[in-house]
Design a protein around this motif. Sequence first.
Motif, mmCIF file in Angstrom:
data_model
loop_
_atom_site.group_PDB
_atom_site.id
_atom_site.type_symbol
_atom_site.label_atom_id
_atom_site.label_comp_id
_atom_site.label_asym_id
_atom_site.label_seq_id
_atom_site.Cartn_x
_atom_site.Cartn_y
_atom_site.Cartn_z
ATOM 1 N N GLY A 121 0.811 -1.212 0.000
ATOM 2 C CA GLY A 121 0.000 0.000 0.000
ATOM 3 C C GLY A 121 0.844 1.262 0.000
ATOM 4 N N LEU A 122 1.944 1.256 0.745
ATOM 5 C CA LEU A 122 2.846 2.407 0.768
ATOM 6 C C LEU A 122 3.424 2.669 -0.617
ATOM 7 C CD1 LEU A 122 4.820 1.811 4.098
ATOM 8 C CD2 LEU A 122 3.084 3.563 3.657
ATOM 9 N N SER A 123 3.815 1.595 -1.292
ATOM 10 C CA SER A 123 4.373 1.733 -2.639
ATOM 11 C C SER A 123 3.335 2.274 -3.607
ATOM 12 C CB SER A 123 4.902 0.374 -3.125
ATOM 13 O OG SER A 123 5.419 0.470 -4.436
ATOM 14 N N GLU A 124 2.097 1.796 -3.496
ATOM 15 C CA GLU A 124 1.033 2.236 -4.399
ATOM 16 C C GLU A 124 0.691 3.710 -4.188
ATOM 17 O OE1 GLU A 124 -1.919 -0.740 -3.571
ATOM 18 O OE2 GLU A 124 -1.245 -1.993 -5.235
ATOM 19 N N ARG A 125 0.698 4.140 -2.938
ATOM 20 C CA ARG A 125 0.432 5.559 -2.679
ATOM 21 C C ARG A 125 1.579 6.436 -3.188
ATOM 22 N NH1 ARG A 125 -2.071 3.255 1.848
ATOM 23 N NH2 ARG A 125 -0.212 3.367 3.154
ATOM 24 N N ARG A 126 2.791 5.947 -3.077
ATOM 25 C CA ARG A 126 3.943 6.704 -3.574
ATOM 26 C C ARG A 126 3.902 6.856 -5.087
ATOM 27 N NH1 ARG A 126 8.418 4.869 -5.794
ATOM 28 N NH2 ARG A 126 8.077 2.742 -5.065
ATOM 29 N N LEU A 127 3.481 5.800 -5.785
ATOM 30 C CA LEU A 127 3.484 5.823 -7.247
ATOM 31 C C LEU A 127 2.335 6.654 -7.817
ATOM 32 C CD1 LEU A 127 4.415 2.113 -7.973
ATOM 33 C CD2 LEU A 127 5.812 4.116 -8.495
ATOM 34 N N GLY A 128 1.236 6.763 -7.098
ATOM 35 C CA GLY A 128 0.107 7.541 -7.596
ATOM 36 C C GLY A 128 -0.441 6.962 -8.884
ATOM 37 N N ASN A 129 -0.412 7.763 -9.955
ATOM 38 C CA ASN A 129 -0.985 7.339 -11.240
ATOM 39 C C ASN A 129 0.014 6.670 -12.172
ATOM 40 O OD1 ASN A 129 -3.589 8.312 -10.627
ATOM 41 N ND2 ASN A 129 -3.006 10.398 -11.225
ATOM 42 N N GLU A 130 1.229 6.437 -11.710
ATOM 43 C CA GLU A 130 2.225 5.791 -12.566
ATOM 44 C C GLU A 130 1.859 4.320 -12.794
ATOM 45 O OE1 GLU A 130 6.311 6.355 -11.415
ATOM 46 O OE2 GLU A 130 5.811 8.218 -10.379
ATOM 47 N N ALA A 140 8.090 -6.171 -6.632
ATOM 48 C CA ALA A 140 8.636 -7.020 -5.571
ATOM 49 C C ALA A 140 7.669 -7.087 -4.387
ATOM 50 C CB ALA A 140 9.987 -6.491 -5.123
ATOM 51 N N ARG A 141 7.082 -5.932 -4.025
ATOM 52 C CA ARG A 141 6.141 -5.915 -2.901
ATOM 53 C C ARG A 141 4.834 -6.632 -3.264
ATOM 54 N NH1 ARG A 141 6.873 -0.239 0.381
ATOM 55 N NH2 ARG A 141 9.108 0.032 0.004
ATOM 56 N N HIS A 142 4.418 -6.498 -4.508
ATOM 57 C CA HIS A 142 3.217 -7.187 -4.971
ATOM 58 C C HIS A 142 3.404 -8.698 -4.882
ATOM 59 C CE1 HIS A 142 0.467 -8.376 -8.494
ATOM 60 N NE2 HIS A 142 -0.314 -8.057 -7.504
ATOM 61 N N ARG A 143 4.567 -9.161 -5.311
ATOM 62 C CA ARG A 143 4.879 -10.585 -5.247
ATOM 63 C C ARG A 143 4.911 -11.061 -3.798
ATOM 64 N NH1 ARG A 143 8.896 -14.617 -5.416
ATOM 65 N NH2 ARG A 143 8.721 -15.950 -7.247
ATOM 66 N N ARG A 185 -5.735 0.120 -11.677
ATOM 67 C CA ARG A 185 -5.618 0.501 -10.272
ATOM 68 C C ARG A 185 -6.022 -0.695 -9.406
ATOM 69 N NH1 ARG A 185 -2.948 3.488 -12.263
ATOM 70 N NH2 ARG A 185 -3.331 5.634 -12.898
ATOM 71 N N LYS A 186 -5.077 -1.208 -8.604
ATOM 72 C CA LYS A 186 -5.358 -2.432 -7.871
ATOM 73 C C LYS A 186 -5.334 -2.272 -6.353
ATOM 74 C CE LYS A 186 -2.385 -5.269 -10.116
ATOM 75 N NZ LYS A 186 -1.849 -6.570 -10.570
ATOM 76 N N HIS A 187 -5.133 -1.048 -5.864
ATOM 77 C CA HIS A 187 -5.007 -0.894 -4.418
ATOM 78 C C HIS A 187 -6.265 -1.364 -3.693
ATOM 79 C CE1 HIS A 187 -3.885 0.600 -0.513
ATOM 80 N NE2 HIS A 187 -4.969 1.362 -0.472
ATOM 81 N N ASP A 188 -7.439 -0.961 -4.191
ATOM 82 C CA ASP A 188 -8.684 -1.369 -3.539
ATOM 83 C C ASP A 188 -8.831 -2.889 -3.533
ATOM 84 O OD1 ASP A 188 -9.303 1.227 -3.003
ATOM 85 O OD2 ASP A 188 -10.686 1.466 -4.685
ATOM 86 N N GLU A 189 -8.448 -3.539 -4.646
ATOM 87 C CA GLU A 189 -8.544 -4.990 -4.714
ATOM 88 C C GLU A 189 -7.669 -5.642 -3.650
ATOM 89 O OE1 GLU A 189 -7.976 -6.614 -8.667
ATOM 90 O OE2 GLU A 189 -8.607 -4.711 -9.553
ATOM 91 N N HIS A 190 -6.433 -5.162 -3.524
ATOM 92 C CA HIS A 190 -5.516 -5.742 -2.546
ATOM 93 C C HIS A 190 -5.993 -5.478 -1.121
ATOM 94 C CE1 HIS A 190 -2.293 -5.450 -5.875
ATOM 95 N NE2 HIS A 190 -2.686 -6.698 -5.747
ATOM 96 N N GLN A 191 -6.496 -4.273 -0.859
ATOM 97 C CA GLN A 191 -6.952 -3.933 0.483
ATOM 98 C C GLN A 191 -8.164 -4.763 0.880
ATOM 99 O OE1 GLN A 191 -5.261 -1.725 2.593
ATOM 100 N NE2 GLN A 191 -6.600 -2.797 4.039
#
Length: 233
Positions: A121-130, A140-143, A185-191
Amino acid sequence: MKTVEPIDIGASLAERAYRDLRQAIVRGEFEPGARLRVDELARRFSVSSSPLREALNRLSEQGLVRILENRGFRVAPLTAAGVSDLARVRLLVECEALRDSMRHGDDAWEAQVVAAGHALGLSERRLGNEARALDDDWSARHRSFHLALYAACTSPLLRELADVLFDNAERYRRWAARHRPVPRRKHDEHQQLLNAVIGREEEKAIALLRTHITRTEQLVAATLHGVSGDGVQ
């Protein structure tokens, strides 16, 4: 006096060649269908041909490399049929691994899952729309997050299969991310998946994982069809 076992240099070189080549293929450093010449790979990875051939044979067993009769090795193609078959097997393996993991996971496992989910989640917030799938840290964190979900599974074979299948899917994801105009955008799915897992809501977690895997298949297949029809050879 304790006996010190000798280090098998050949085995360690083969393992390094396997790990480095597997990572390069998953990251898309070789195009789908590209010829893998042993002499060129030996120079690139600074190993001899013997451990490289062993690595290539291992990768062929995992679906990342194709062995051609009397013509050496090629990177496996990316096709709509291939990603559909991959998703089908992932659903069988990963859903069962998650179910078993949730039933047997202890507090330490749950803490590991929460930590991996938080890091992602921290990585996803840092990347924003990238485009996240092309970011090495996010990947790596996703894996780590997905494999943490299965870490308490009591079947070593299921855990090993989940690992191999995840890397096969990662190669498709990375390729699609380079060719898809709108990033997913996958943050909601992961959360949502994380919340269901730590809440021990087994059926909900399995349903969310099924949706997660199926959605990946659909997006990759659509990208493959849009770019080159049936796939990339």
